[in-house]
Design an enzyme around this catalytic site. Structure first.
Site, PDB file in Angstrom:
ATOM      1  N   TYR A   1      -5.822  11.654   0.750  1.00  0.00           N
ATOM      2  CA  TYR A   1      -6.173  10.254   1.006  1.00  0.00           C
ATOM      3  C   TYR A   1      -6.735   9.525  -0.207  1.00  0.00           C
ATOM      4  CZ  TYR A   1      -5.411  11.363   5.939  1.00  0.00           C
ATOM      5  OH  TYR A   1      -4.861  11.746   7.127  1.00  0.00           O
TER       6      TYR A   1
ATOM      7  N   ASN B   1       0.838  -1.182   0.000  1.00  0.00           N
ATOM      8  CA  ASN B   1       0.000   0.000   0.000  1.00  0.00           C
ATOM      9  C   ASN B   1       0.884   1.247   0.000  1.00  0.00           C
ATOM     10  OD1 ASN B   1       0.617  -0.825   2.734  1.00  0.00           O
ATOM     11  ND2 ASN B   1      -0.899   0.635   3.491  1.00  0.00           N
ATOM     12  N   ILE B   2       0.429   2.263  -0.712  1.00  0.00           N
ATOM     13  CA  ILE B   2       1.151   3.522  -0.844  1.00  0.00           C
ATOM     14  C   ILE B   2       0.168   4.645  -0.554  1.00  0.00           C
ATOM     15  CG2 ILE B   2       2.520   4.985  -2.384  1.00  0.00           C
ATOM     16  CD1 ILE B   2       2.999   2.351  -4.061  1.00  0.00           C
ATOM     17  N   GLU B   3       0.372   5.290   0.589  1.00  0.00           N
ATOM     18  CA  GLU B   3      -0.547   6.350   1.006  1.00  0.00           C
ATOM     19  C   GLU B   3      -0.101   7.698   0.462  1.00  0.00           C
ATOM     20  OE1 GLU B   3      -2.025   4.287   5.161  1.00  0.00           O
ATOM     21  OE2 GLU B   3      -0.676   5.999   5.288  1.00  0.00           O
ATOM     22  N   ASN B   4      -1.008   8.673   0.608  1.00  0.00           N
ATOM     23  CA  ASN B   4      -0.761  10.015   0.122  1.00  0.00           C
ATOM     24  C   ASN B   4      -1.475  10.979   1.051  1.00  0.00           C
ATOM     25  OD1 ASN B   4      -1.446  12.450  -1.716  1.00  0.00           O
ATOM     26  ND2 ASN B   4       0.067  11.281  -2.886  1.00  0.00           N
ATOM     27  N   ALA B   5      -0.935  12.183   1.204  1.00  0.00           N
ATOM     28  CA  ALA B   5      -1.580  13.189   2.057  1.00  0.00           C
ATOM     29  C   ALA B   5      -2.994  13.483   1.557  1.00  0.00           C
ATOM     30  CB  ALA B   5      -0.749  14.467   2.101  1.00  0.00           C
TER      31      ALA B   5
ATOM     32  N   CYS C   1      -3.976   0.711  -2.701  1.00  0.00           N
ATOM     33  CA  CYS C   1      -3.837  -0.482  -1.864  1.00  0.00           C
ATOM     34  C   CYS C   1      -2.814  -1.446  -2.461  1.00  0.00           C
ATOM     35  CB  CYS C   1      -5.188  -1.180  -1.737  1.00  0.00           C
ATOM     36  SG  CYS C   1      -6.459  -0.153  -0.970  1.00  0.00           S
TER      37      CYS C   1
ATOM     38  N   GLU D   1      -3.063  -4.623  -3.086  1.00  0.00           N
ATOM     39  CA  GLU D   1      -3.608  -5.525  -4.104  1.00  0.00           C
ATOM     40  C   GLU D   1      -3.614  -4.853  -5.469  1.00  0.00           C
ATOM     41  OE1 GLU D   1      -4.747  -4.599  -1.149  1.00  0.00           O
ATOM     42  OE2 GLU D   1      -6.352  -5.924  -0.476  1.00  0.00           O
TER      43      GLU D   1
END
Length: 142
Positions: free
Chosen positions: A54, A48-52, A59, A61
């Site tokens: 959202y 998973n790679i999040e970002n400010a 995800c 997958e």
């Protein structure tokens, strides 16, 4: 349910656990890893790679699937998803729909705990009555 060998099952679990190690999740601190096996035996890992912003997060997958699809793979044998939780975590709704686009419903999906324990289900069990390509095309033809 699955004709996946024990060796392949062990690799699915191992690779999903490895994939979560590269997770970029500074906002939720919820690491997820995925391992995807293609029909020709190629492996893809995703985290998973999040970002400010959202909504810009992706995800694990979908990361694995996007890597595979962008390399020309569209037929899949199995998927494993892991997290740091002591209990299994299943893919979110968006991922379930995304995965179903590339089926089949019999695709084995391994839900893996932080310690490697797992539950095996099929894609159809993960997303029963999914909205599929054929249904979308019927609507467009009207």
């Amino acid at each position: 349910m699955s004709n996946i060998s024990k060796e392949t099952e062990e690799l699915l679990i191992k690779y999903s656990l490895e994939a979560k190690e590269t997770s970029y999740s500074p906002y939720s601190n919820f690491r997820v890893g995925a391992a995807l096996l293609t029909k020709d035996g190629t492996w893809f890992k995703g985290c998973n790679i999040e970002n400010a912003s959202y909504g810009g997060a992706i995800c694990a997958e979908r990361t694995a699937y996007c890597k595979a699809i962008s390399e020309g793979h569209k037929e899949f044998v199995a998927l494993a998803v892991s997290s740091d939780q002591d209990e299994i975590v299943s893919p979110c709704g968006i991922c379930r729909q995304f995965i179903s686009e590339f089926g089949p419903g019999t695709l084995p999906v391994y839900l893996v705990t932080a310690k490697g324990a797992h539950k095996l289900i099929t894609l159809s069990e993960l997303l029963p009555l999914s909205f599929a390509l054929e249904q979308g095309q019927k609507f467009l033809m009207k």
